[in-house]
Motif scaffolding. Structure first.
Motif, PDB file in Angstrom:
ATOM      1  N   LEU A  65       0.827  -1.211   0.000  1.00  0.00           N
ATOM      2  CA  LEU A  65       0.000   0.000   0.000  1.00  0.00           C
ATOM      3  C   LEU A  65       0.861   1.261   0.000  1.00  0.00           C
ATOM      4  CD1 LEU A  65      -2.772  -1.152   2.486  1.00  0.00           C
ATOM      5  CD2 LEU A  65      -2.972  -0.911  -0.006  1.00  0.00           C
ATOM      6  N   ARG A  66       1.936   1.264   0.785  1.00  0.00           N
ATOM      7  CA  ARG A  66       2.810   2.436   0.867  1.00  0.00           C
ATOM      8  C   ARG A  66       3.441   2.749  -0.491  1.00  0.00           C
ATOM      9  NH1 ARG A  66       8.041   2.767   1.363  1.00  0.00           N
ATOM     10  NH2 ARG A  66       8.298   0.602   1.994  1.00  0.00           N
ATOM     11  N   LEU A  67       3.854   1.701  -1.204  1.00  0.00           N
ATOM     12  CA  LEU A  67       4.484   1.887  -2.514  1.00  0.00           C
ATOM     13  C   LEU A  67       3.472   2.003  -3.652  1.00  0.00           C
ATOM     14  CD1 LEU A  67       7.449  -0.613  -2.068  1.00  0.00           C
ATOM     15  CD2 LEU A  67       7.546   1.900  -2.024  1.00  0.00           C
ATOM     16  N   ARG A  68       2.178   1.912  -3.299  1.00  0.00           N
ATOM     17  CA  ARG A  68       1.095   2.015  -4.279  1.00  0.00           C
ATOM     18  C   ARG A  68       1.268   1.015  -5.425  1.00  0.00           C
ATOM     19  NH1 ARG A  68      -2.431   5.567  -3.440  1.00  0.00           N
ATOM     20  NH2 ARG A  68      -3.004   5.900  -5.589  1.00  0.00           N
ATOM     21  N   TYR A  69       1.690  -0.181  -5.051  1.00  0.00           N
ATOM     22  CA  TYR A  69       1.924  -1.237  -6.031  1.00  0.00           C
ATOM     23  C   TYR A  69       0.672  -1.580  -6.827  1.00  0.00           C
ATOM     24  CZ  TYR A  69       6.701  -2.783  -4.866  1.00  0.00           C
ATOM     25  OH  TYR A  69       8.052  -2.894  -4.707  1.00  0.00           O
ATOM     26  N   HIS A  70      -0.509  -1.317  -6.277  1.00  0.00           N
ATOM     27  CA  HIS A  70      -1.726  -1.670  -7.012  1.00  0.00           C
ATOM     28  C   HIS A  70      -1.798  -0.982  -8.366  1.00  0.00           C
ATOM     29  CE1 HIS A  70      -2.877   1.961  -4.797  1.00  0.00           C
ATOM     30  NE2 HIS A  70      -3.746   2.170  -5.768  1.00  0.00           N
ATOM     31  N   SER A  71      -1.083   0.117  -8.530  1.00  0.00           N
ATOM     32  CA  SER A  71      -1.130   0.827  -9.817  1.00  0.00           C
ATOM     33  C   SER A  71      -0.264   0.160 -10.887  1.00  0.00           C
ATOM     34  CB  SER A  71      -0.713   2.292  -9.641  1.00  0.00           C
ATOM     35  OG  SER A  71       0.630   2.364  -9.200  1.00  0.00           O
ATOM     36  N   VAL A  72       0.646  -0.742 -10.482  1.00  0.00           N
ATOM     37  CA  VAL A  72       1.492  -1.436 -11.454  1.00  0.00           C
ATOM     38  C   VAL A  72       1.476  -2.960 -11.278  1.00  0.00           C
ATOM     39  CG1 VAL A  72       3.071   0.506 -11.817  1.00  0.00           C
ATOM     40  CG2 VAL A  72       3.580  -1.180 -10.023  1.00  0.00           C
ATOM     41  N   ASP A  73       0.760  -3.469 -10.305  1.00  0.00           N
ATOM     42  CA  ASP A  73       0.713  -4.904 -10.030  1.00  0.00           C
ATOM     43  C   ASP A  73       0.143  -5.629 -11.252  1.00  0.00           C
ATOM     44  OD1 ASP A  73       0.068  -7.489  -9.170  1.00  0.00           O
ATOM     45  OD2 ASP A  73      -0.557  -6.803  -7.177  1.00  0.00           O
ATOM     46  N   PRO A  74       0.926  -6.543 -11.862  1.00  0.00           N
ATOM     47  CA  PRO A  74       0.421  -7.222 -13.062  1.00  0.00           C
ATOM     48  C   PRO A  74      -0.814  -8.075 -12.789  1.00  0.00           C
ATOM     49  CG  PRO A  74       2.477  -8.216 -12.318  1.00  0.00           C
ATOM     50  CD  PRO A  74       2.267  -6.982 -11.495  1.00  0.00           C
ATOM     51  N   VAL A  75      -0.973  -8.575 -11.565  1.00  0.00           N
ATOM     52  CA  VAL A  75      -2.152  -9.367 -11.227  1.00  0.00           C
ATOM     53  C   VAL A  75      -3.389  -8.473 -11.222  1.00  0.00           C
ATOM     54  CG1 VAL A  75      -3.232 -10.818  -9.465  1.00  0.00           C
ATOM     55  CG2 VAL A  75      -0.764 -11.011  -9.908  1.00  0.00           C
ATOM     56  N   ILE A  76      -3.289  -7.312 -10.594  1.00  0.00           N
ATOM     57  CA  ILE A  76      -4.414  -6.364 -10.564  1.00  0.00           C
ATOM     58  C   ILE A  76      -4.722  -5.855 -11.967  1.00  0.00           C
ATOM     59  CG2 ILE A  76      -5.184  -4.114  -9.702  1.00  0.00           C
ATOM     60  CD1 ILE A  76      -5.073  -6.382  -7.577  1.00  0.00           C
ATOM     61  N   GLN A 102       7.627  -6.495 -12.805  1.00  0.00           N
ATOM     62  CA  GLN A 102       8.511  -7.552 -12.320  1.00  0.00           C
ATOM     63  C   GLN A 102       8.898  -7.290 -10.870  1.00  0.00           C
ATOM     64  OE1 GLN A 102      11.911  -8.442 -14.812  1.00  0.00           O
ATOM     65  NE2 GLN A 102      10.715  -8.018 -16.654  1.00  0.00           N
ATOM     66  N   GLU A 103       9.118  -6.026 -10.537  1.00  0.00           N
ATOM     67  CA  GLU A 103       9.495  -5.645  -9.170  1.00  0.00           C
ATOM     68  C   GLU A 103       8.423  -6.062  -8.167  1.00  0.00           C
ATOM     69  OE1 GLU A 103       9.708  -1.555  -6.645  1.00  0.00           O
ATOM     70  OE2 GLU A 103      10.674  -1.519  -8.604  1.00  0.00           O
ATOM     71  N   VAL A 104       7.159  -5.872  -8.516  1.00  0.00           N
ATOM     72  CA  VAL A 104       6.069  -6.253  -7.616  1.00  0.00           C
ATOM     73  C   VAL A 104       6.130  -7.756  -7.337  1.00  0.00           C
ATOM     74  CG1 VAL A 104       3.559  -6.419  -7.323  1.00  0.00           C
ATOM     75  CG2 VAL A 104       4.561  -4.364  -8.341  1.00  0.00           C
ATOM     76  N   LEU A 105       6.243  -8.569  -8.383  1.00  0.00           N
ATOM     77  CA  LEU A 105       6.285 -10.022  -8.206  1.00  0.00           C
ATOM     78  C   LEU A 105       7.526 -10.454  -7.431  1.00  0.00           C
ATOM     79  CD1 LEU A 105       5.065 -11.226 -11.717  1.00  0.00           C
ATOM     80  CD2 LEU A 105       3.754 -11.107  -9.589  1.00  0.00           C
ATOM     81  N   GLU A 106       8.654  -9.861  -7.728  1.00  0.00           N
ATOM     82  CA  GLU A 106       9.895 -10.225  -7.041  1.00  0.00           C
ATOM     83  C   GLU A 106       9.856  -9.817  -5.569  1.00  0.00           C
ATOM     84  OE1 GLU A 106      12.776  -8.437  -9.636  1.00  0.00           O
ATOM     85  OE2 GLU A 106      12.441  -9.965 -11.176  1.00  0.00           O
ATOM     86  N   ASN A 107       9.323  -8.651  -5.278  1.00  0.00           N
ATOM     87  CA  ASN A 107       9.207  -8.231  -3.881  1.00  0.00           C
ATOM     88  C   ASN A 107       8.203  -9.090  -3.123  1.00  0.00           C
ATOM     89  OD1 ASN A 107      11.167  -6.286  -4.073  1.00  0.00           O
ATOM     90  ND2 ASN A 107       9.752  -4.573  -4.294  1.00  0.00           N
ATOM     91  N   ALA A 108       7.101  -9.454  -3.758  1.00  0.00           N
ATOM     92  CA  ALA A 108       6.122 -10.324  -3.117  1.00  0.00           C
ATOM     93  C   ALA A 108       6.764 -11.662  -2.756  1.00  0.00           C
ATOM     94  CB  ALA A 108       4.916 -10.536  -4.026  1.00  0.00           C
ATOM     95  N   ALA A 109       7.605 -12.174  -3.637  1.00  0.00           N
ATOM     96  CA  ALA A 109       8.269 -13.455  -3.393  1.00  0.00           C
ATOM     97  C   ALA A 109       9.136 -13.407  -2.138  1.00  0.00           C
ATOM     98  CB  ALA A 109       9.101 -13.856  -4.606  1.00  0.00           C
TER      99      ALA A 109
END
Length: 130
Positions: A65-76, A102-109
């Protein structure tokens, strides 16, 4: 499976707050043998914070949420495009995604979130949850 779905619908119908929704989703996820779940509603205005109900590590959701990943999350982003249920994850070919995705997926991992199954939900007003 049918009984699991019926119980899930009953729990959703009886839910009055986020804690009830969390319990309904946790119960259904456990019944399907999914260790983690996340429910996400895209905010109506881009400046708003999305609603996230999950049992993902809180350090991940607060970071997300802090990084606002929802705006670039490939799943979303994929969920916003259609109604299909789909699999995602690092085990799938993601090399062709933009670096931000890619950063979102890699950070989630790094938080143990490596793959998943997403069901997109779109209401009659065009709102999205997944």
């Amino acid at each position: 499976m049918h009984r699991l779905f019926e119980k899930f619908i009953e729990q959703l119908s009886a839910s009055v707050d986020a804690a009830d929704l969390h319990e309904a989703m946790a119960s259904a996820a456990a019944g399907l043998e999914f260790p983690l779940f996340a429910y996400f509603t895209y905010p109506p205005a881009s400046s708003d914070t999305p609603l996230v109900i999950s049992n993902y590590p809180s350090s991940w959701t607060s970071n997300y949420l802090r990084l606002r990943y929802h705006s670039v999350d490939p799943v979303i982003l994929r969920g916003l495009r259609g109604l299909n249920t789909f699999h995602w994850g690092l085990d799938r070919d993601h090399r062709y995604l933009p670096a931000s995705q890619q950063e979102v997926l890699e950070n989630a991992a790094q938080f143990g979130i490596r793959c998943g199954l997403t069901m997109s939900i779109h209401d009659h007003r065009g709102r999205f949850a997944g």
